[in-house]
Design a protein around this motif. Structure first.
Motif, PDB file in Angstrom:
ATOM      1  N   MET A  56       0.817  -1.205   0.000  1.00  0.00           N
ATOM      2  CA  MET A  56       0.000   0.000   0.000  1.00  0.00           C
ATOM      3  C   MET A  56       0.857   1.264   0.000  1.00  0.00           C
ATOM      4  SD  MET A  56      -3.005   1.174   2.651  1.00  0.00           S
ATOM      5  CE  MET A  56      -1.936   1.125   4.078  1.00  0.00           C
ATOM      6  N   SER A 116      -6.704   0.560  -5.692  1.00  0.00           N
ATOM      7  CA  SER A 116      -8.030   0.039  -5.344  1.00  0.00           C
ATOM      8  C   SER A 116      -8.015  -1.492  -5.324  1.00  0.00           C
ATOM      9  CB  SER A 116      -9.079   0.559  -6.328  1.00  0.00           C
ATOM     10  OG  SER A 116      -8.931  -0.033  -7.599  1.00  0.00           O
ATOM     11  N   ASP A 118      -5.375  -3.269  -4.544  1.00  0.00           N
ATOM     12  CA  ASP A 118      -4.666  -3.595  -3.310  1.00  0.00           C
ATOM     13  C   ASP A 118      -5.601  -3.538  -2.104  1.00  0.00           C
ATOM     14  OD1 ASP A 118      -2.093  -3.809  -1.634  1.00  0.00           O
ATOM     15  OD2 ASP A 118      -2.978  -1.941  -0.909  1.00  0.00           O
ATOM     16  N   ARG A 119      -6.447  -2.509  -2.047  1.00  0.00           N
ATOM     17  CA  ARG A 119      -7.398  -2.375  -0.942  1.00  0.00           C
ATOM     18  C   ARG A 119      -8.463  -3.477  -0.991  1.00  0.00           C
ATOM     19  NH1 ARG A 119      -5.641  -1.460   2.924  1.00  0.00           N
ATOM     20  NH2 ARG A 119      -3.871  -2.200   1.742  1.00  0.00           N
ATOM     21  N   TYR A 214     -14.807  -1.138  -5.179  1.00  0.00           N
ATOM     22  CA  TYR A 214     -15.476  -0.504  -4.038  1.00  0.00           C
ATOM     23  C   TYR A 214     -16.840  -1.120  -3.756  1.00  0.00           C
ATOM     24  CZ  TYR A 214     -12.120   2.996  -2.672  1.00  0.00           C
ATOM     25  OH  TYR A 214     -10.999   3.610  -2.152  1.00  0.00           O
ATOM     26  N   LYS A 231     -10.916  -0.496   9.350  1.00  0.00           N
ATOM     27  CA  LYS A 231      -9.787  -0.630   8.422  1.00  0.00           C
ATOM     28  C   LYS A 231     -10.143  -0.067   7.045  1.00  0.00           C
ATOM     29  CE  LYS A 231      -6.733  -4.113   6.371  1.00  0.00           C
ATOM     30  NZ  LYS A 231      -6.426  -5.570   6.285  1.00  0.00           N
ATOM     31  N   ALA A 232     -11.375  -0.344   6.596  1.00  0.00           N
ATOM     32  CA  ALA A 232     -11.825   0.138   5.289  1.00  0.00           C
ATOM     33  C   ALA A 232     -11.907   1.658   5.273  1.00  0.00           C
ATOM     34  CB  ALA A 232     -13.181  -0.473   4.940  1.00  0.00           C
ATOM     35  N   THR A 235      -8.257   3.403   5.375  1.00  0.00           N
ATOM     36  CA  THR A 235      -7.402   3.272   4.194  1.00  0.00           C
ATOM     37  C   THR A 235      -8.100   3.637   2.884  1.00  0.00           C
ATOM     38  OG1 THR A 235      -7.946   0.914   3.965  1.00  0.00           O
ATOM     39  CG2 THR A 235      -6.004   1.478   5.277  1.00  0.00           C
ATOM     40  N   CYS A 236      -9.411   3.504   2.851  1.00  0.00           N
ATOM     41  CA  CYS A 236     -10.145   3.753   1.598  1.00  0.00           C
ATOM     42  C   CYS A 236     -10.617   5.196   1.453  1.00  0.00           C
ATOM     43  CB  CYS A 236     -11.350   2.821   1.486  1.00  0.00           C
ATOM     44  SG  CYS A 236     -10.905   1.086   1.263  1.00  0.00           S
ATOM     45  N   HIS A 239      -8.113   7.376  -0.420  1.00  0.00           N
ATOM     46  CA  HIS A 239      -8.042   6.909  -1.806  1.00  0.00           C
ATOM     47  C   HIS A 239      -9.275   7.338  -2.592  1.00  0.00           C
ATOM     48  CE1 HIS A 239      -8.730   3.877  -5.035  1.00  0.00           C
ATOM     49  NE2 HIS A 239      -7.461   4.115  -5.261  1.00  0.00           N
TER      50      HIS A 239
END
Length: 307
Positions: A56, A116, A118-119, A214, A231-232, A235-236, A239
């Motif tokens: 990331m 995206s 990677d997430r 997504y 976590k989402a 980190t999201c 982005h």
């Protein structure tokens, strides 16, 4: 066919602001300096901290390097033109700037698409993440992103530079491919087809892929635990903000390039044409530096001198 001429330079549509050019020069210089400092800082932080040597953050490092690359292709050119009495640019330099800026935009979108993915793996397939997103795969994805961007931009410049021109006035404060193609008096069918195809590949496909990832992430979040949701979000969110900002900027640029904007104030037209190029390089380090705890803590340690 209209009479064509081989031009050695292009004339840019810079507004006459008189003595305010010096204020504009200082503002643009400070903005460019802020972009360089912010992105270099985060690149250094990621490189020197072993805890950030994860896919990331490596993708983020590529994003910050691309910001420096795109800004270097725009701001020094703008600074020179702001102080110039005659706003002309040699043809070769103009095409070089087109290459830099188009490559920047291509790499930016592809980088965001890879991030995206990677997430998606980290949130939807956490047990398989380390085996599916290895260090080697991370490097291959980054290299592919950059090589693809360089290749398609080189082909585009090759096609654009070969067309016959009937004018040399670009109605912008920097060089862009569509403005040059509009000056052509030779057949541009092949170039238009290539341009439309590349727009779909560079913008449409990554955007659809990002939306798909997504949707998958949202499904997991709705049925997952609070930890997964946390976590989402952490980190999201940055982005997603970066994707939305860049997409809006790209839409502004496409809209003002394809439609008549003569009724729109000159300052606002310039802002629309520059937004996609000036907002993203400063926004990315801010939103990632402030929202991602690991980067924020590492920056604090760097400034305080803690090991």
């Amino acid at each position: 066919m209209r009479n064509s001429t081989e031009f050695s330079y292009f004339t840019l549509a810079f507004p006459d602001v008189g003595i305010f050019r010096y204020i504009g020069f200082m503002f643009v210089l400070c903005f460019f300096f802020s972009i360089v400092c912010a992105n270099v800082l985060l690149i250094v932080v990621i490189c020197v901290n072993r805890s950030l040597h994860e896919p990331m953050y490596i993708f983020l490092c590529s994003l910050f390097i691309n910001a420096l690359y795109g800004s270097t292709g725009l701001f020094p050119f703008l600074l020179v033109q702001i102080l110039s009495d005659v706003h002309v640019v040699f043809t070769s330099l103009c095409f070089f700037q087109i290459f830099c800026l188009f490559c920047y935009g291509t790499v930016e979108y592809l980088n965001l698409a890879v991030m995206s993915y990677d997430r998606y793996l980290a949130i939807c397939c956490p047990l398989q993440y380390n085996t599916r997103m290895t260090f080697n795969k991370t490097i291959v994805l980054i290299a592919t992103t950059w090589l693809y961007g360089i290749l398609i931009c080189a082909v585009m410049i090759s096609l654009s530079s070969s067309v016959q021109l009937c004018g040399n006035i670009i109605n912008k404060v920097y060089c862009d491919n569509y403005s040059v193609v509009k000056l052509a008096c030779s057949d541009t069918t092949a170039l238009n087809i290539y341009g439309s195809t590349i727009t779909i590949l560079d913008v449409g496909c990554p955007l659809v892929f990002i939306m798909y990832t997504y949707i998958k992430i949202l499904k997991v979040c709705f049925s997952g635990s609070k930890q997964i949701k946390r976590k989402a979000v952490s980190t999201c969110t940055p982005h997603l903000a970066s994707v939305l900002n860049f997409t809006c900027g790209a839409c502004f640029e496409i809209f003002q390039s394809r439609f008549t904007m003569s009724s729109v104030p000159v300052v606002f037209r310039i802002f629309l044409s520059l937004y996609v190029l000036i907002s993203q390089p400063l926004l990315n380090p801010l939103i990632y530096g402030l929202n991602m705890s690991k980067i924020r803590i590492s920056c604090r340690k760097l400034f305080s001198g803690d090991s």
